[in-house]
Design an enzyme around this catalytic site. Structure first.
Site, mmCIF file in Angstrom:
data_model
loop_
_atom_site.group_PDB
_atom_site.id
_atom_site.type_symbol
_atom_site.label_atom_id
_atom_site.label_comp_id
_atom_site.label_asym_id
_atom_site.label_seq_id
_atom_site.Cartn_x
_atom_site.Cartn_y
_atom_site.Cartn_z
ATOM 1 N N ALA A 93 0.844 -1.603 0.330
ATOM 2 C CA ALA A 93 0.219 -0.095 0.368
ATOM 3 C C ALA A 93 0.658 0.993 -0.539
ATOM 4 O O ALA A 93 2.078 1.314 0.496
ATOM 5 C CB ALA A 93 -1.070 -0.792 0.563
ATOM 6 N N ASN B 83 8.549 8.625 5.537
ATOM 7 C CA ASN B 83 7.539 9.898 4.341
ATOM 8 C C ASN B 83 6.008 10.076 6.621
ATOM 9 O O ASN B 83 6.077 9.208 7.135
ATOM 10 C CB ASN B 83 6.504 8.857 4.284
ATOM 11 C CG ASN B 83 5.424 7.333 4.632
ATOM 12 O OD1 ASN B 83 4.395 8.089 4.584
ATOM 13 N ND2 ASN B 83 6.219 6.677 4.509
ATOM 14 N N GLY C 219 0.629 10.642 5.422
ATOM 15 C CA GLY C 219 -0.965 11.707 6.138
ATOM 16 C C GLY C 219 -2.041 11.059 4.898
ATOM 17 O O GLY C 219 -3.119 12.102 5.172
ATOM 18 N N PHE C 220 -1.859 10.090 4.265
ATOM 19 C CA PHE C 220 -3.206 9.931 3.359
ATOM 20 C C PHE C 220 -4.153 10.862 2.656
ATOM 21 O O PHE C 220 -4.916 11.065 2.444
ATOM 22 C CB PHE C 220 -4.320 9.293 3.694
ATOM 23 C CG PHE C 220 -3.914 7.710 4.961
ATOM 24 C CD1 PHE C 220 -3.151 7.095 5.023
ATOM 25 C CD2 PHE C 220 -5.099 7.353 6.183
ATOM 26 C CE1 PHE C 220 -2.323 6.193 5.644
ATOM 27 C CE2 PHE C 220 -4.779 6.547 6.625
ATOM 28 C CZ PHE C 220 -3.062 6.076 6.716
ATOM 29 N N ASN D 30 -6.201 -1.119 0.458
ATOM 30 C CA ASN D 30 -6.324 -0.589 2.086
ATOM 31 C C ASN D 30 -7.453 0.379 2.118
ATOM 32 O O ASN D 30 -7.025 1.865 1.508
ATOM 33 C CB ASN D 30 -4.735 -0.226 2.050
ATOM 34 C CG ASN D 30 -4.101 -0.091 3.336
ATOM 35 O OD1 ASN D 30 -5.083 1.316 3.670
ATOM 36 N ND2 ASN D 30 -3.582 -0.755 3.618
ATOM 37 N N SER E 243 -0.927 3.098 10.084
ATOM 38 C CA SER E 243 -0.102 4.581 9.952
ATOM 39 C C SER E 243 0.203 5.507 10.920
ATOM 40 O O SER E 243 -0.769 5.481 11.619
ATOM 41 C CB SER E 243 -0.657 4.813 8.912
ATOM 42 O OG SER E 243 -0.867 3.936 7.473
ATOM 43 N N ASN F 169 0.880 8.607 10.116
ATOM 44 C CA ASN F 169 1.261 9.798 10.340
ATOM 45 C C ASN F 169 -0.418 9.719 10.328
ATOM 46 O O ASN F 169 -1.177 11.366 9.844
ATOM 47 C CB ASN F 169 1.285 9.706 8.786
ATOM 48 C CG ASN F 169 2.609 9.343 8.557
ATOM 49 O OD1 ASN F 169 3.626 9.603 9.529
ATOM 50 N ND2 ASN F 169 3.307 8.695 8.174
ATOM 51 N N THR F 170 -1.989 9.773 10.883
ATOM 52 C CA THR F 170 -2.883 10.223 11.094
ATOM 53 C C THR F 170 -3.078 9.896 11.945
ATOM 54 O O THR F 170 -2.753 9.294 13.537
ATOM 55 C CB THR F 170 -4.055 9.586 10.787
ATOM 56 O OG1 THR F 170 -3.429 9.439 8.911
ATOM 57 C CG2 THR F 170 -5.613 10.022 11.011
ATOM 58 N N LYS G 153 -3.915 -4.593 8.728
ATOM 59 C CA LYS G 153 -2.226 -4.359 8.772
ATOM 60 C C LYS G 153 -2.012 -3.311 10.170
ATOM 61 O O LYS G 153 -2.543 -3.339 11.003
ATOM 62 C CB LYS G 153 -2.183 -3.319 6.927
ATOM 63 C CG LYS G 153 -0.388 -2.832 7.140
ATOM 64 C CD LYS G 153 -0.800 -2.498 6.265
ATOM 65 C CE LYS G 153 0.794 -1.972 5.453
ATOM 66 N NZ LYS G 153 1.400 -0.901 4.331
ATOM 67 N N ASN H 131 3.182 -2.184 8.889
ATOM 68 C CA ASN H 131 3.825 -0.587 8.126
ATOM 69 C C ASN H 131 4.546 -0.320 8.546
ATOM 70 O O ASN H 131 5.622 -0.788 8.780
ATOM 71 C CB ASN H 131 2.050 0.207 9.038
ATOM 72 C CG ASN H 131 1.672 1.317 8.003
ATOM 73 O OD1 ASN H 131 2.523 1.650 7.724
ATOM 74 N ND2 ASN H 131 0.824 0.473 8.156
ATOM 75 N N THR H 132 5.467 1.304 8.790
ATOM 76 C CA THR H 132 6.132 1.651 9.065
ATOM 77 C C THR H 132 6.744 1.794 10.340
ATOM 78 O O THR H 132 5.326 2.151 10.953
ATOM 79 C CB THR H 132 5.660 3.279 8.206
ATOM 80 O OG1 THR H 132 5.340 3.187 8.931
ATOM 81 C CG2 THR H 132 6.894 2.969 6.943
ATOM 82 N N THR I 52 9.227 0.286 -0.273
ATOM 83 C CA THR I 52 11.309 0.425 -0.226
ATOM 84 C C THR I 52 12.062 -0.121 -1.299
ATOM 85 O O THR I 52 13.013 0.659 -2.089
ATOM 86 C CB THR I 52 11.423 0.615 0.912
ATOM 87 O OG1 THR I 52 10.298 2.470 1.388
ATOM 88 C CG2 THR I 52 12.559 1.574 1.185
HETATM 89 C C1 LIG Z 1 5.812 6.771 1.005
HETATM 90 C C2 LIG Z 1 5.208 5.946 1.402
HETATM 91 C C3 LIG Z 1 3.834 5.969 1.749
HETATM 92 C C4 LIG Z 1 3.449 4.482 2.354
HETATM 93 N N1 LIG Z 1 1.847 4.682 1.991
HETATM 94 C C5 LIG Z 1 1.054 4.145 2.705
HETATM 95 C C6 LIG Z 1 -0.491 4.126 3.085
HETATM 96 O O1 LIG Z 1 -1.501 4.661 2.309
HETATM 97 N N2 LIG Z 1 -0.753 2.567 3.693
HETATM 98 C C7 LIG Z 1 0.023 1.650 3.807
HETATM 99 O O2 LIG Z 1 -0.578 0.901 4.642
HETATM 100 N N3 LIG Z 1 0.906 2.010 4.357
HETATM 101 C C8 LIG Z 1 1.508 3.171 3.389
HETATM 102 N N4 LIG Z 1 2.846 2.811 3.333
HETATM 103 C C9 LIG Z 1 3.247 1.586 4.239
HETATM 104 C C10 LIG Z 1 4.137 0.279 3.139
HETATM 105 O O3 LIG Z 1 3.224 0.344 2.873
HETATM 106 C C11 LIG Z 1 5.466 -0.849 3.624
HETATM 107 O O4 LIG Z 1 4.359 -1.023 5.467
HETATM 108 C C12 LIG Z 1 6.427 0.058 4.582
HETATM 109 O O5 LIG Z 1 6.965 0.618 4.183
HETATM 110 C C13 LIG Z 1 7.367 -1.077 4.783
HETATM 111 O O6 LIG Z 1 7.754 -1.538 3.540
HETATM 112 P P1 LIG Z 1 8.534 -1.741 2.825
HETATM 113 O O7 LIG Z 1 10.081 -1.369 3.884
HETATM 114 O O8 LIG Z 1 8.716 -2.240 1.826
HETATM 115 O O9 LIG Z 1 9.182 -0.246 2.743
HETATM 116 C C14 LIG Z 1 3.823 4.169 2.771
HETATM 117 C C15 LIG Z 1 5.115 3.541 3.007
HETATM 118 C C16 LIG Z 1 5.564 4.732 1.922
HETATM 119 C C17 LIG Z 1 7.654 4.682 1.920
#
Ligand SMILES: Cc1cc2nc3c(=O)[nH]c(=O)nc-3n(C[C@H](O)[C@H](O)[C@H](O)COP(=O)(O)O)c2cc1C
Length: 334
Positions: free
Chosen positions: A63, A112, A115-116, A145, A181, A183-184, A219, A248-249, A317
């Site tokens: 996502a 990041n 904030g959706f 998502n 997430s 950021n909300t 998630k 998630n992050t 990433t």
């Molecule tokens: C720029 C950015 C935007 C993201 N936006 C969302 C999001 O909208 N919804 C969500 O569930 N996760 C979001 N994620 C999290 C990713 O889906 C993933 O769970 C997280 O980055 C860990 O995986 P990675 O290390 O492969 O990036 C975002 C990650 C990044 C880097």
């Protein structure tokens, strides 16, 4: 070194991350272009049926990569087995002020605090409806998502998520409920057992009332303490969710991590996301699946996530750092 890492990536990285991302999505919208960027033969396939859906391989787009469903089928052309679009919220919203995405190439990381930002559930539905009527998409499941709109107060979260699910229900192959997430404001509080039960009960009750109930997954955050993870999994079993997407992050930082505020992803997350997968897998019901995500940057990370019991694996990433051949780099060349 590939052409991407030696030529294209340095060029793209001269632009602000969000601008580079927008260029990339615009390019991928050009029909057929994605296929020109990658080997003709697909990556090693490991076709699998899960949740009643067929995946041509187990590696998907996480996502956030394609928040508004700009290029859903390009991900298939880039060799992936599925895509999770969104996060989508009920109300369209601009997200946080820029700059809000930061790259750390030496750490292979991103931070990041978007904030959706997204076009909202109604506009998103019209896009997907066009896609679904134009083209039957076999063996490439599309997940959606769902997140909470910023303007909706936390106690009203269930009706906000439910509003989106009702609009999008017929258009997704599976749905991921995002309570993780960073950021909300307050979003992660929805992982509290009472709040989570209220949310899942509302969504599952509606889902079950439809003629075609869809797999719902949760998630989760990598920042939940280990001792809370069994309760979270138990609640997903109680509501018969199809599985968990972990993770998630992270908001956590070690002294050597980038300190910009927001969610950290990529290599610094690899170890924690793998640990969470290992804790969760044995707690899931036999018919629940685990989607492992977080710091999958190479084929070794992919293998370890699979060995930890992840049925499917996702990346975000890693895609930024590896480029269009990421699926071949991770799954191998056939
Ligand atoms: C720029 C950015 C935007 C993201 N936006 C969302 C999001 O909208 N919804 C969500 O569930 N996760 C979001 N994620 C999290 C990713 O889906 C993933 O769970 C997280 O980055 C860990 O995986 P990675 O290390 O492969 O990036 C975002 C990650 C990044 C880097």
């Amino acid at each position: 070194m590939s052409i991407y890492t030696s030529l294209v990536r340095p060029l793209l990285f001269r632009f602000e991350p969000e601008t580079a991302h927008r260029f990339t999505l615009a390019a991928l919208r050009v029909p057929g272009l994605a296929r020109l960027l990658v080997p003709r033969k697909p990556p090693v396939a490991d076709k699998v049926s899960l949740m009643g859906l067929t995946f041509r391989n187990r590696l998907g787009i996480a996502a956030g990569v394609d928040k508004n469903g700009d290029a859903p089928l390009a991900w298939r052309d880039l060799g992936f087995g599925f895509a999770e679009l969104g996060t989508v919220t009920y109300h369209p919203q601009p997200g946080n002020p820029r700059p809000r995405v930061f790259r750390y190439p030496s750490e292979r990381a991103l931070v990041n605090r978007l904030g959706f930002p997204n076009i909202g559930a109604k506009a998103f539905a019209s896009r997907l409806r066009r896609l679904r009527t134009r083209q039957a998409v076999y063996d490439f499941p599309i997940g959606i998502n769902l997140g909470k709109s910023k303007v909706t107060p936390l106690p009203d979260a269930p009706s906000d998520y439910l509003g989106s699910l009702k609009i999008l229900h017929a258009l997704g192959d599976f749905f991921v409920i995002n309570i993780s997430s960073p950021n909300t404001a307050g979003l992660r509080d929805l992982a509290q057992p009472d709040d989570l039960r209220r949310l899942l009960s509302a969504l599952q009750e509606f889902n079950r009332s439809t003629s075609d109930p869809k797999p719902l997954l949760l998630k989760i955050s990598p920042d939940s303490e280990d001792r809370y993870l069994p309760d979270l999994v138990a609640i997903t079993r109680e509501f018969q969710l199809a599985g968990i997407v972990a993770t998630n992050t992270t908001s956590q930082r070690t002294p050597e991590n980038p300190h910009e505020a927001g969610g950290l992803s990529g290599h610094p997350l690899t170890h924690r996301a793998l640990t969470v997968a290992r804790i969760i897998r044995p707690l899931l019901a036999r018919d629940q699946i685990l989607i492992g995500v977080g710091g999958v940057m190479d084929s070794g990370h992919y293998r370890l996530r699979r060995q930890a019991g992840a049925d499917l694996v996702q990346m975000y990433t890693g895609l930024v750092y590896l480029g269009p051949t990421a699926a071949w780099d991770i799954l191998g060349r056939s």
